[in-house]
Design an enzyme around this catalytic site. Structure first.
Site, PDB file in Angstrom:
ATOM      1  N   LYS A 113      21.021  11.107 -17.474  1.00 26.21           N
ATOM      2  CA  LYS A 113      21.516   9.825 -16.964  1.00 26.21           C
ATOM      3  C   LYS A 113      21.164   8.727 -17.967  1.00 26.21           C
ATOM      4  CE  LYS A 113      21.069   7.386 -12.480  1.00 26.21           C
ATOM      5  NZ  LYS A 113      20.422   7.522 -11.156  1.00 26.21           N
TER       6      LYS A 113
ATOM      7  N   SER B  18      23.281   7.083  -7.385  1.00 26.64           N
ATOM      8  CA  SER B  18      23.782   6.573  -8.647  1.00 26.64           C
ATOM      9  C   SER B  18      23.905   7.647  -9.736  1.00 26.64           C
ATOM     10  CB  SER B  18      22.850   5.478  -9.156  1.00 26.64           C
ATOM     11  OG  SER B  18      21.527   6.003  -9.341  1.00 26.64           O
TER      12      SER B  18
ATOM     13  N   SER C 247      19.628   9.277  -4.927  1.00 25.98           N
ATOM     14  CA  SER C 247      20.608   9.217  -6.015  1.00 25.98           C
ATOM     15  C   SER C 247      20.860  10.535  -6.725  1.00 25.98           C
ATOM     16  CB  SER C 247      20.173   8.172  -7.054  1.00 25.98           C
ATOM     17  OG  SER C 247      20.308   6.877  -6.532  1.00 25.98           O
TER      18      SER C 247
END
Length: 491
Positions: A78, A153, A177
């Site tokens: 990420k 996310s 997330s």
């Protein structure tokens, strides 16, 4: 070679020299190139770095050296995880051009284990969001139905894994997330015990809630990644636990005698009936395998969402105050200092992040601190006590990861608190710092749905063991979204 993207299987084939790490990496890069336009999972692709590392793995294998437990496995992180020499944007204009001078320890641990870094993945700005839509670089689309949200996310991490653009992704989880997009997209996603995986090098918004965790297509891959990632870091005082535990060792053990609690507060009356049916089937499978399944209660769950929203917003306001145009990131042109501060933050942060920081300002203000922040911390203690009481009787807690499959795009217009109400079963594990895992349990209509398992602190072994026992029956890792084969004939 990518249709079966299980880490263990690919490593076996690589070490047996059925194909080389360079060939696997080239296949992955071709797939990333083919799927970037429709899905937008990557912010940065590190093709040269990936090929160089892959060739180094091939040389070790050819020379008879141990290439590492994740030898040749393509991975991505990420884009809120620092990578030396490779920009780390947090999907924000504020850090659009930021290139860190160092790498997060987790990134280096994966590379030392032989994994091959393919690139940096899209996210909601600074990791605050549940849609993977609030990104400077555009949204990441759902791999099974582009009219649905991928979840956030770490949505791009889940998308990249299930479409076989990588075999391992590393996401961050401050409030579901990793687990929510894993459930929406059909991946296995693990949030470990707080501090088990070092977060030094993660750009954190809410440090007391943040965890790093792997996403893979199967449980064994998740266990292999955790074995590499876990362990103390001298530079991170929040790390806990001992290094060297092999989380793959107990995967083959059965689940006879395990006590599984089902919190009634996690079973929404509005739950999608197909999700409910899949969940009941999982409970029946556990019972059939010899586990004891009983209903239980976590009585303060109803207050957890509000407590989470207060704490996460307060910590985001505090942590993001450094981004003022002087020390980090974007700087606006202005006539004087105060105008520069104001314009920099207005231009650098997106609307959703500005709203969260405004709320954080309110709850930390002198007139409201006791009313909001102190009460939220008191609720957090009660949530922890609920779990402590439950784990005196049970080895695991089980519930659907989300009450429905991936929602339509219109739901992205929900405000932050309304969206978080959808995640009521996920947030308490972050407040308590407990390990939790989402396992695909089948399709609800045409969309994947996830089973959420929560364990006691450092109970990752029993979580993975139970998930693996269910996975052997469900076998969801065999399903690949049709879009993954667009323009990738031959792979």
């Amino acid at each position: 070679m990518l249709n079966d993207a299980r880490i263990g299987r690919l490593r076996e084939l690589l070490v047996a020299r059925e194909f080389s790490a360079e060939e696997l990496t080239n296949a992955v890069l071709d797939r990333v190139d083919a799927l970037q336009e429709p899905l937008n999972a990557f912010i940065t692709v590190t093709a040269d770095l990936a090929l160089a590392d892959a060739r180094a793995v091939d040389q070790k294998i050819a020379g008879g050296e141990d290439p590492g437990p994740l030898a040749g496995i393509p991975f991505a992180v990420k884009d809120n995880i620092c990578t030396a020499g490779v920009r780390t944007t947090c999907a924000s204009r504020m850090l659009e051009l930021f290139v860190p001078p160092f790498s997060a320890l987790v990134y280096e641990r994966l590379r030392r284990a032989g994994a091959v870094p393919v690139g940096k993945l899209n996210l909601d700005e600074f990791g605050l969001g549940t849609t993977n839509r609030n990104s400077r670089f555009g949204p990441t689309l759902h791999p099974w139905d582009d009219s649905r949200l991928a979840g956030g996310s770490s949505g791009a991490a889940a998308v990249a894994v299930v479409t076989r653009q990588v075999c391992l992704a590393l996401g961050s989880d401050a409030g579901g997330s990793v687990r929510l997009p894993a459930a929406y997209c059909g991946a296995v996603g693990l949030k470990p015990t707080y501090g088990l995986i070092p977060t030094h090098g993660l750009v954190e918004c809410a440090p007391s809630l943040e965890h790093l965790g792997p996403l893979t297509v199967d449980v064994a891959g998740c266990a292999a990644a955790l074995t590499v990632l876990a362990g103390p870091d001298p530079a991170d005082p929040l790390t806990t636990g001992a290094a060297g535990e092999d989380y793959t060792a107990r995967l083959g053990q059965d689940v006879r005698g395990l006590a599984v609690g089902v919190p009634r507060e996690y079973l929404s009356p509005d739950m999608d009936p197909e999700v409910r049916a899949l969940f009941e089937k999982c409970l029946a499978r556990l019972s059939g395998l010899g586990a004891r399944v009983e209903e239980t209660s976590l009585p303060h769950t109803a207050h957890a969402v509000a407590a989470y929203f207060v704490i996460s917003s307060a910590e985001a306001f505090s942590n993001l105050s450094n981004f003022d145009g002087v020390r980090f990131g974007h700087r606006a042109e202005a006539r004087h200092l105060h105008e520069m501060y104001r314009r920099t933050r207005r231009e650098g942060f997106g609307a959703d992040l500005r709203r969260r920081q405004l709320f954080g300002t309110l709850v930390l203000s002198a007139g409201h601190f006791e009313e909001f922040f102190v009460k939220a911390q008191q609720v957090r203690t009660l949530v922890r006590q609920d779990f402590h009481a439950a784990f005196a009787k049970f080895d695991l807690l089980a519930a659907p990861t989300a009450p429905a499959p991936a929602p339509p795009w219109a739901d992205a217009e929900l405000d932050g608190l309304a969206a978080r109400l959808r995640d009521a079963a996920l947030l308490p594990a972050n407040l308590a710092g407990l390990p939790a895992l989402s396992l695909p349990m089948g399709f609800a209509g045409r969309l994947p749905a996830g089973l959420h398992l929560v364990g006691p602190a450092f109970g990752e072994g029993v979580l993975l063991r139970a998930a693996r026992a269910l996975e052997e029956d469900i076998g969801f890792y065999r399903h690949v979204p049709p879009i993954a084969f667009t323009n990738t004939e031959g792979y």
